[in-house]
Structure formats: C-alpha cells, structure tokens
Design a protein around this motif. Structure first.
Motif, PDB file in Angstrom:
ATOM      1  N   UNK A  48     -12.328  40.327  36.477  1.00 51.37           N
ATOM      2  CA  UNK A  48     -12.950  39.614  35.372  1.00 51.37           C
ATOM      3  C   UNK A  48     -12.100  39.757  34.129  1.00 51.37           C
ATOM      4  N   UNK A 103     -12.763  38.793  30.688  1.00 52.96           N
ATOM      5  CA  UNK A 103     -13.507  39.333  29.564  1.00 52.96           C
ATOM      6  C   UNK A 103     -14.897  39.686  30.088  1.00 52.96           C
ATOM      7  N   UNK A 123     -10.844  33.089  25.212  1.00 53.17           N
ATOM      8  CA  UNK A 123     -11.539  33.273  26.487  1.00 53.17           C
ATOM      9  C   UNK A 123     -12.809  34.060  26.213  1.00 53.17           C
ATOM     10  N   UNK A 124     -13.917  33.503  26.667  1.00 51.36           N
ATOM     11  CA  UNK A 124     -15.210  34.092  26.368  1.00 51.36           C
ATOM     12  C   UNK A 124     -15.702  35.005  27.476  1.00 51.36           C
ATOM     13  N   UNK A 125     -16.458  36.026  27.081  1.00 51.37           N
ATOM     14  CA  UNK A 125     -17.183  36.846  28.037  1.00 51.37           C
ATOM     15  C   UNK A 125     -18.444  36.130  28.491  1.00 51.37           C
ATOM     16  N   UNK A 126     -19.202  36.736  29.414  1.00 53.10           N
ATOM     17  CA  UNK A 126     -20.386  36.093  29.986  1.00 53.10           C
ATOM     18  C   UNK A 126     -21.586  36.056  29.047  1.00 53.10           C
TER      19      UNK A 126
END
Lengths: 115, 110
Positions: free
Chosen positions: A2, A4, A105-108
């Motif tokens: 993963x 981020x 880039x984004x995390x969940x």
C-alpha cells in the motif's frame, strides 16, 4: 504494498475526547498532507509537511496538531473533539517539496464520527 | 483567497453519451491542473492532469482542455460507462498547495 496508509479506518468517539490518526507512505515522497472532507464532499487542505517541516497550516483550530516524526509519517492529533470535527480525514503525499505541481496520492481515509 | 469553481454539481447521462465538467480558477500563477475521481467510500484517485504548457491532453476516453487566458479547464469523458459513476474533482495549483473544486457527482445510467 500500500502506497499511502492510514489508521484507523473508522473512529467513533465522544465530544471532548482526544484522538489521533496515523499516516504512513512508502513512496519515498518528501511532502505529506492532511485534508478534511466534510459531508458535502468538499476537500479542504489542513496541513502540509515537507521533510518533517510544517509548510502549510490553513487556519485550522489549534486543537489539531500534526506531527511528523520522519518524512514517511504524518500523524494528526485532535484535542477536545467537537461535533463539527466529524468528517473523513485524508492523508496524501507527493514527490517534491512544495507539492503544488506534483501528483498527490491519497490514503484510504479515516471516517471520524463525534457523538 | 484563491478558489476553484466547478460546474455542474451533479450530472446524469445515459451510458454511451459524453460528459463534460468545467472548472474556473482565480490564481493566474496556477500551472498544474489535476482531475481526481472518487468512488463512493474510496479515496480520490488521479485520472488525468495537465500543465500550463499544453492546451489539451487525452488518455483513452478521457480528455482535459485548458484555456489559460480565460482561466478555465474542462474534463471530457466520451462513451461513458456505468463504472464512470463517481464524484470528480478538479484542482489548480496555488502556492505550495492544490485548491480543489467542489466536486461533480456523475451518474451514468445503463
């Protein structure tokens, strides 16, 4: 693998409590961000850090305190939680310092609910 | 402060039709314009971006156009499919950050 990651994914707590959200990126990026997404889906930047140094603080109440122990981690601590803090909090990262012209880039996301 | 306006806020199209989302920005120094797609309960993900040295960029069914003079840019999706249904965000660079638009909820009906 993963890129981020954030923990926890969900956080339900009472008003007045203190809570933390953690973020880690394994992309080797220099810059990390915290965003708040409210119920209307508006994405608003809160903080950014470049290589552990605070770059942006978007007039966020001082109950919110980010901490970056190293450039791969950016945590968010919130004191004295209020109902209006309920939202989804996204961590993000980008390659180069400044970050405004690099892909983020984004995390969940972490869905925070304050009761 | 700097801001990005995005229209429409909701858009419904029939599968196979085209969809267009428009954004205008205020910071004349902006030089990077990404578009993000956010599916329900998921994270925003970059789908295409454009820099100020080009006027158009295309990637399969998705294209973005930029008019720096008028300070607006648009996302074009052709031959829409149900899996294109999501919230789309435009953004424009401003000192040290991205300013996001308010989002467009796109629904593609089979």
């Amino acid at each position: 693998d993963t890129a981020v990651s954030q923990t926890p994914k969900y956080l339900v707590t009472q008003m007045g409590n203190d809570k933390s959200i953690k973020c880690e990126q394994n992309l080797g990026h220099d810059t990390m961000y915290w965003y708040k997404q409210d119920s209307k889906k508006f994405l608003k930047i809160m903080f950014s850090y470049n290589n552990k140094e605070l770059i942006i603080n978007e007039t966020v109440p001082n109950r919110f305190s980010p901490k970056s122990p190293d450039k791969a981690h950016l945590n968010l601590h919130i004191n004295s939680l209020e109902l209006g803090d309920s939202a989804v909090y996204f961590c993000a990262s980008s390659q180069v310092g400044g970050g405004n012209t690099d892909t983020q880039y984004f995390g969940p996301g972490t869905r925070l609910t304050v009761l | 402060g700097e801001n990005v306006e995005q229209h429409p806020s909701t858009l419904s199209v029939q599968e196979g039709d085209s969809a267009v989302i428009k954004c205008t920005y205020s910071d004349s120094a902006s030089n990077y314009f990404p578009w993000y797609k956010q599916e329900l309960g998921k994270r925003p993900q970059l789908i295409i971006d454009i820099r100020s040295n080009v006027g158009e960029k295309k990637d399969q069914r998705i294209a973005v156009t930029l008019n720096k003079t008028a300070k607006h840019f648009s996302l074009h999706i052709t031959e829409t499919q149900p899996e294109d249904s999501a919230v789309y965000f435009c953004a424009a660079s401003s000192t040290d950050k991205l300013i996001f638009g308010t989002g467009t909820r796109l629904q593609v009906f089979p």
